[in-house]
Design a protein around this motif. Structure first.
Motif, mmCIF file in Angstrom:
data_model
loop_
_atom_site.group_PDB
_atom_site.id
_atom_site.type_symbol
_atom_site.label_atom_id
_atom_site.label_comp_id
_atom_site.label_asym_id
_atom_site.label_seq_id
_atom_site.Cartn_x
_atom_site.Cartn_y
_atom_site.Cartn_z
ATOM 1 N N ALA A 202 2.249 13.479 -6.438
ATOM 2 C CA ALA A 202 3.226 11.996 -7.856
ATOM 3 C C ALA A 202 1.189 11.118 -8.185
ATOM 4 N N LEU A 203 0.317 10.708 -6.544
ATOM 5 C CA LEU A 203 -0.980 10.856 -7.510
ATOM 6 C C LEU A 203 -1.156 11.685 -8.866
ATOM 7 N N GLY A 238 9.493 7.125 -4.140
ATOM 8 C CA GLY A 238 8.265 8.078 -3.321
ATOM 9 C C GLY A 238 7.238 7.384 -2.896
ATOM 10 N N LEU A 239 6.638 6.885 -4.485
ATOM 11 C CA LEU A 239 5.031 6.345 -4.086
ATOM 12 C C LEU A 239 5.113 5.198 -3.389
ATOM 13 N N GLU A 240 6.026 3.785 -3.415
ATOM 14 C CA GLU A 240 6.383 3.782 -2.636
ATOM 15 C C GLU A 240 6.706 3.353 -0.562
ATOM 16 N N GLY A 241 7.679 4.642 -0.497
ATOM 17 C CA GLY A 241 7.765 5.515 0.887
ATOM 18 C C GLY A 241 6.950 5.654 1.436
ATOM 19 N N ALA A 242 5.598 6.505 0.502
ATOM 20 C CA ALA A 242 4.440 6.288 1.415
ATOM 21 C C ALA A 242 3.583 5.986 1.837
ATOM 22 N N SER A 243 3.518 4.734 0.850
ATOM 23 C CA SER A 243 2.702 3.439 1.464
ATOM 24 C C SER A 243 3.074 3.203 2.687
ATOM 25 N N ARG A 244 4.182 2.944 2.983
ATOM 26 C CA ARG A 244 5.459 2.497 4.194
ATOM 27 C C ARG A 244 4.931 3.348 5.318
ATOM 28 N N MET A 245 5.060 4.815 5.143
ATOM 29 C CA MET A 245 4.610 5.956 5.684
ATOM 30 C C MET A 245 3.477 5.413 6.222
ATOM 31 N N GLN A 257 -3.910 3.288 -1.549
ATOM 32 C CA GLN A 257 -3.459 3.533 -2.753
ATOM 33 C C GLN A 257 -2.541 4.174 -2.332
ATOM 34 N N ALA A 258 -1.022 4.323 -2.344
ATOM 35 C CA ALA A 258 0.078 4.371 -2.536
ATOM 36 C C ALA A 258 0.621 2.857 -3.288
ATOM 37 N N ALA A 259 0.600 2.126 -2.499
ATOM 38 C CA ALA A 259 0.967 0.832 -3.037
ATOM 39 C C ALA A 259 0.418 0.640 -4.023
#
Length: 417
Positions: A202-203, A238-245, A257-259
């Motif tokens: 995604a990045l 997906g990026l927002e979900g990754a940030s929370r995880m 970075q994800a946020a």
């Protein structure tokens, strides 16, 4: 303008047909038929191999259903329970989820599998959710992305279809939902590689939120020359979900970075697709991609997106009462259940329960005679296409789960008062 778009659409359909993509957007295609019947469980490629398995399976399925929970009450309990049973039957022991019982649907799409994993997790079937995600981890490409679809044995794609970039976004979103549904709210260590690789993809696709993703087919399953909302929006979710995880695991560097990437991509989506949020930004008409800008995929903080979401079902309404995949989809009168269910799910999650109830009632009334949800509904109300369809079944389960949670909250507040 509409004539020009129609010509472009017809040319795109020819290109799509040549690439082996479905559906083909040709207005004179014959109307679809119902492809299977109640015997699909014993006659399809997904049927148990031995007589013993065929005899034991119904009992095992009943035990499995009771081991979790059916997220419904009242008149729609039947359709929610059948949807769960169908998802169980469409899921192979190795975690591969067939989109449908036969033909070109008997393959595993990462998009469908992601939603099925969340439906399993939110109904108490955590092991099944992990199994589905484990299959995706095994077939994931080295760069973290996915093929459009896979053979059910995990041996690779069945053809040369172009890859679909939304898969990585949906997988990241699903991993966060599965984690949130678990008792300890911890992502299993065996799924962290899947998460990390999808995050890297995604990045790379968005240059860390500085550009829109590359052009890719999306849920329409047709070739594209411009990036669609249906590709960009899932990657943002997906990026927002990754940030929370990552934040929950104490990985502040990757969480930030994800946020930042998610925030940048959201701004690009608003500038390039808003305020009308058509399929290609300022052309292509509204489609179900606009629902991917609503909860539970995004925060409810964009009034223009919410207005576009409200317009889509009005403009895409078909004669049987369901929705076309997009406003500029071919005018054959056929309703598609995944897009209809997507509107129901996002309505339930964004504070529009009556809208969700409307679409769920329509879906309930257009099941097959044996209770499964078909892919399509003809203008006269008859079911068509494969039945069941995994994506629709998962969305129905998730919508009922959302509505049940809201009813529980209302009941608790009333009794507490």
């Amino acid at each position: 303008m509409r004539v020009r778009r129609a010509v472009v659409g017809a040319l795109a359909a020819v290109v799509a047909a040549g690439c082996g993509l479905v559906p083909q957007l040709v207005d004179d295609d014959p109307l679809p038929v119902l492809r299977n019947d109640a015997g699909w469980r014993v006659r399809s490629v997904l049927a148990p191999a031995t007589l013993g398995d065929r005899l034991i399976d119904p009992v095992a399925e009943g035990v499995w259903l009771v081991d979790g929970r059916v997220p419904s009450a009242g008149a729609r309990t039947r359709v929610a329970a059948q949807a769960l049973r169908d998802l169980h039957a469409l899921t192979r022991p190795n975690g591969a989820v067939a989109a449908g019982p036969d033909g070109p649907w008997a393959y595993a799409w990462p998009r469908d599998s992601a939603f099925v994993a969340v439906a399993f997790a939110e109904t108490g079937h955590a092991a099944d959710a992990r199994r589905v995600l484990g299959f995706l981890a095994r077939v994931q490409l080295p760069d973290g992305g996915f093929e459009a679809r896979y053979r059910l044995d995990g041996s690779g794609p069945p053809d040369g279809r172009p890859r679909q970039s939304d898969g990585a976004g949906w997988v990241l979103w699903a991993l966060e939902r599965v984690r949130s549904a678990s008792a300890d709210r911890v992502l299993p260590s065996g799924l962290r590689g899947l998460r990390d690789r999808a995050f890297a993809f995604a990045l790379a696709q968005t240059d860390a939120g500085k550009r829109l993703p590359e052009v890719s087919p999306d849920y329409w399953e047709v070739s594209e020359r411009r990036v669609t909302l249906g590709t960009a929006a899932p990657l943002a979710a997906g990026l927002e979900g990754a940030s929370r995880m990552y934040a929950d695991e104490g990985d502040a560097t990757r969480a930030q970075q994800a946020a930042r990437a998610a925030s940048g991509l959201r701004r690009l989506i608003r500038s390039e697709f808003g305020p009308d949020y058509e399929r290609h930004g300022h052309s292509g008409g509204l489609d179900a991609g606009v629902a991917m800008l609503m909860p539970p995929f995004a925060a409810l903080d964009d009034d223009a997106a919410e207005r576009a979401w409200a317009r889509y079902p009005v403009l895409a309404l078909r004669s049987a009462g369901g929705l076309a995949p997009g406003v500029e989809w071919k005018s054959d009168g056929v309703s598609w259940t995944p897009e209809t269910a997507m509107v129901a799910y996002t309505a339930a999650a964004s504070g529009h329960p009556l809208e969700a109830e409307h679409w769920m009632t329509w879906l309930d009334r257009h099941c097959t005679t044996w209770g499964s949800l078909p892919e399509k509904v003809l203008p006269d109300g008859r079911p068509a296409g494969p039945a069941p369809l995994a994506w629709t079944a998962a969305l129905v389960v998730l919508t009922e789960s959302e509505l049940a949670a809201q009813r529980s909250g209302v009941d608790a507040s009333v009794s507490g008062g």
